[in-house]
Design a protein around this motif. Structure first.
Motif, PDB file in Angstrom:
ATOM      1  N   GLU A  10       0.821  -1.215   0.000  1.00 23.96           N
ATOM      2  CA  GLU A  10       0.000   0.000   0.000  1.00 23.96           C
ATOM      3  C   GLU A  10       0.851   1.259   0.000  1.00 23.96           C
ATOM      4  N   LEU A  11       2.138   1.127   0.305  1.00 25.99           N
ATOM      5  CA  LEU A  11       3.039   2.273   0.243  1.00 25.99           C
ATOM      6  C   LEU A  11       3.624   2.461  -1.154  1.00 25.99           C
ATOM      7  N   VAL A  12       3.452   1.465  -2.008  1.00 25.97           N
ATOM      8  CA  VAL A  12       4.051   1.502  -3.338  1.00 25.97           C
ATOM      9  C   VAL A  12       3.004   1.475  -4.440  1.00 25.97           C
ATOM     10  N   PHE A  13       2.011   0.608  -4.300  1.00 27.08           N
ATOM     11  CA  PHE A  13       1.077   0.342  -5.399  1.00 27.08           C
ATOM     12  C   PHE A  13       0.348   1.579  -5.921  1.00 27.08           C
ATOM     13  N   PRO A  14      -0.211   2.455  -5.067  1.00 32.92           N
ATOM     14  CA  PRO A  14      -0.948   3.602  -5.616  1.00 32.92           C
ATOM     15  C   PRO A  14      -0.109   4.458  -6.567  1.00 32.92           C
ATOM     16  N   ARG A  15       1.139   4.678  -6.193  1.00 30.31           N
ATOM     17  CA  ARG A  15       2.000   5.492  -7.053  1.00 30.31           C
ATOM     18  C   ARG A  15       2.364   4.740  -8.325  1.00 30.31           C
ATOM     19  N   PHE A  16       2.641   3.453  -8.187  1.00 28.49           N
ATOM     20  CA  PHE A  16       2.976   2.650  -9.361  1.00 28.49           C
ATOM     21  C   PHE A  16       1.785   2.562 -10.316  1.00 28.49           C
ATOM     22  N   ALA A  17       0.598   2.352  -9.767  1.00 24.82           N
ATOM     23  CA  ALA A  17      -0.605   2.253 -10.599  1.00 24.82           C
ATOM     24  C   ALA A  17      -0.878   3.562 -11.326  1.00 24.82           C
ATOM     25  N   ALA A  18      -0.665   4.694 -10.645  1.00 26.42           N
ATOM     26  CA  ALA A  18      -0.875   5.993 -11.272  1.00 26.42           C
ATOM     27  C   ALA A  18       0.104   6.202 -12.420  1.00 26.42           C
ATOM     28  N   ALA A  19       1.348   5.744 -12.239  1.00 31.22           N
ATOM     29  CA  ALA A  19       2.348   5.887 -13.289  1.00 31.22           C
ATOM     30  C   ALA A  19       1.992   5.039 -14.506  1.00 31.22           C
ATOM     31  N   ILE A  20       1.538   3.810 -14.266  1.00 34.73           N
ATOM     32  CA  ILE A  20       1.165   2.937 -15.380  1.00 34.73           C
ATOM     33  C   ILE A  20      -0.056   3.502 -16.123  1.00 34.73           C
ATOM     34  N   GLN A  21      -0.991   4.087 -15.374  1.00 35.67           N
ATOM     35  CA  GLN A  21      -2.146   4.700 -16.024  1.00 35.67           C
ATOM     36  C   GLN A  21      -1.714   5.858 -16.913  1.00 35.67           C
ATOM     37  N   LEU A  22      -0.810   6.692 -16.415  1.00 41.08           N
ATOM     38  CA  LEU A  22      -0.317   7.807 -17.219  1.00 41.08           C
ATOM     39  C   LEU A  22       0.431   7.293 -18.444  1.00 41.08           C
ATOM     40  N   ALA A  23       1.240   6.264 -18.262  1.00 36.19           N
ATOM     41  CA  ALA A  23       1.953   5.689 -19.404  1.00 36.19           C
ATOM     42  C   ALA A  23       0.967   5.205 -20.468  1.00 36.19           C
ATOM     43  N   GLY A  24      -0.108   4.559 -20.031  1.00 40.52           N
ATOM     44  CA  GLY A  24      -1.126   4.095 -20.977  1.00 40.52           C
ATOM     45  C   GLY A  24      -1.760   5.235 -21.741  1.00 40.52           C
ATOM     46  N   GLU A  25      -2.019   6.331 -21.065  1.00 41.49           N
ATOM     47  CA  GLU A  25      -2.614   7.497 -21.719  1.00 41.49           C
ATOM     48  C   GLU A  25      -1.662   8.101 -22.744  1.00 41.49           C
ATOM     49  N   LEU A  26      -0.387   8.178 -22.409  1.00 40.24           N
ATOM     50  CA  LEU A  26       0.591   8.745 -23.337  1.00 40.24           C
ATOM     51  C   LEU A  26       0.784   7.855 -24.555  1.00 40.24           C
ATOM     52  N   VAL A  27       0.781   6.552 -24.344  1.00 39.89           N
ATOM     53  CA  VAL A  27       0.979   5.621 -25.457  1.00 39.89           C
ATOM     54  C   VAL A  27      -0.267   5.545 -26.332  1.00 39.89           C
ATOM     55  N   ALA A  28      -1.446   5.597 -25.741  1.00 37.44           N
ATOM     56  CA  ALA A  28      -2.698   5.497 -26.498  1.00 37.44           C
ATOM     57  C   ALA A  28      -2.956   6.733 -27.332  1.00 37.44           C
ATOM     58  N   GLY A  29      -2.520   7.900 -26.852  1.00 41.49           N
ATOM     59  CA  GLY A  29      -2.742   9.129 -27.594  1.00 41.49           C
ATOM     60  C   GLY A  29      -4.042   9.802 -27.199  1.00 41.49           C
ATOM     61  N   PRO A  30      -4.289  10.998 -27.733  1.00 41.47           N
ATOM     62  CA  PRO A  30      -5.487  11.761 -27.359  1.00 41.47           C
ATOM     63  C   PRO A  30      -6.768  11.122 -27.890  1.00 41.47           C
ATOM     64  N   GLU A  31      -7.813  11.144 -27.073  1.00 41.48           N
ATOM     65  CA  GLU A  31      -9.138  10.630 -27.423  1.00 41.48           C
ATOM     66  C   GLU A  31      -9.058   9.230 -28.038  1.00 41.48           C
ATOM     67  N   PRO A  32      -8.442   8.281 -27.346  1.00 39.53           N
ATOM     68  CA  PRO A  32      -8.284   6.941 -27.926  1.00 39.53           C
ATOM     69  C   PRO A  32      -9.584   6.145 -27.893  1.00 39.53           C
ATOM     70  N   ASP A  33      -9.766   5.295 -28.889  1.00 36.63           N
ATOM     71  CA  ASP A  33     -10.872   4.358 -28.847  1.00 36.63           C
ATOM     72  C   ASP A  33     -10.417   3.117 -28.079  1.00 36.63           C
ATOM     73  N   LEU A  34     -11.296   2.129 -27.970  1.00 33.40           N
ATOM     74  CA  LEU A  34     -10.961   0.932 -27.202  1.00 33.40           C
ATOM     75  C   LEU A  34      -9.757   0.218 -27.787  1.00 33.40           C
TER      76      LEU A  34
END
Length: 230
Positions: free
Chosen positions: A111-135
């Motif tokens: 619980e001291l690591v996961f929230p930050r790691f999960a937030a980073a992976i979510q941001l990485a997904g957004e950057l890789v998917a690009g703006p307004e991505p479809d499924l």
């Protein structure tokens, strides 16, 4: 005299990697260092604090890589590859921590690591998917990110440079793969070069109906005629 933080972290990293976080006690860490448990607690009030400290450099470098990717420019493709390459370089630089997580998921599930790691992976997904991505774009981004971490954790014996090149080659293939747009019937709404060549050959033979040719190349008759008329 308490040992330094770095000595405690080095021993803890070794023991966590060998036996797992859950099966390693503070007493065992202290024994390896030749000090009392109190000496370890002087620096780390709980074992979870050691785990968080071990993950800190990795998380800091991930955050820095993604921040750099966001500033790479307005072009979404440039941002995508800055995120992919930056994240891969961080994972390779922290192969020890990544390997540890193979044997013990506690490294990232704390619980001291996961929230930050999960937030980073979510941001990485957004950057890789690009703006307004479809499924499809979101799924492809998630696949790309998984392609970065798994080889780093599993193929520990492969030199970093060679592994980096092959991982990036695989990700490039993922994004270069054609994505046929499908109609509600499940049939593609466009023809690939080989399908189009076959359709024209059958049409020129004059022995097949439009429905037969459409069925042979797996599209609707309307799609077939649209391509043949171009």
């Amino acid at each position: 005299m308490p040992e330094t933080r770095s000595e405690i972290l080095a021993v803890a990293s070794e023991l966590f990697g060998r036996y797992g976080y859950q099966r390693t006690s503070l007493r065992e860490i202290a024994a390896r260092l030749g000090v009392s448990k109190a000496a370890v607690l002087y620096h780390f009030p709980a074992k979870a604090d050691i785990l968080a400290a071990l993950a800190q450099p990795l998380l800091d470098d991930v955050d820095a890589a993604l921040t750099g990717a966001r500033a790479a420019g307005p072009d979404p493709v440039t941002v995508r590859w800055a995120a992919i390459e930056g994240l891969l370089d961080v994972l390779l630089a922290h192969r020890g921590s990544m390997r540890m997580s193979v044997h013990d998921l506690s490294l990232m599930s704390s619980e001291l690591v996961f929230p930050r790691f999960a937030a980073a992976i979510q941001l990485a997904g957004e950057l890789v998917a690009g703006p307004e991505p479809d499924l499809a774009a979101r799924v492809r981004a998630a696949q790309a990110i998984a392609m970065l971490s798994d080889p780093v954790m599993i193929l520990a014996e492969v030199p970093a440079d060679a592994l980096r090149a092959e991982v990036l080659n695989g990700v490039r293939r993922l994004f270069a793969a054609p994505e046929p747009v499908r109609r509600k019937t499940g049939r593609p709404s466009s023809l690939g070069p080989e399908q189009l060549e076959l359709a024209r050959r059958l049409y020129e033979q004059g022995r097949h109906t439009g429905d037969e040719i459409a069925a042979a190349v797996g599209v609707s008759r309307a799609t077939l005629y649209r391509h043949l008329s171009q």
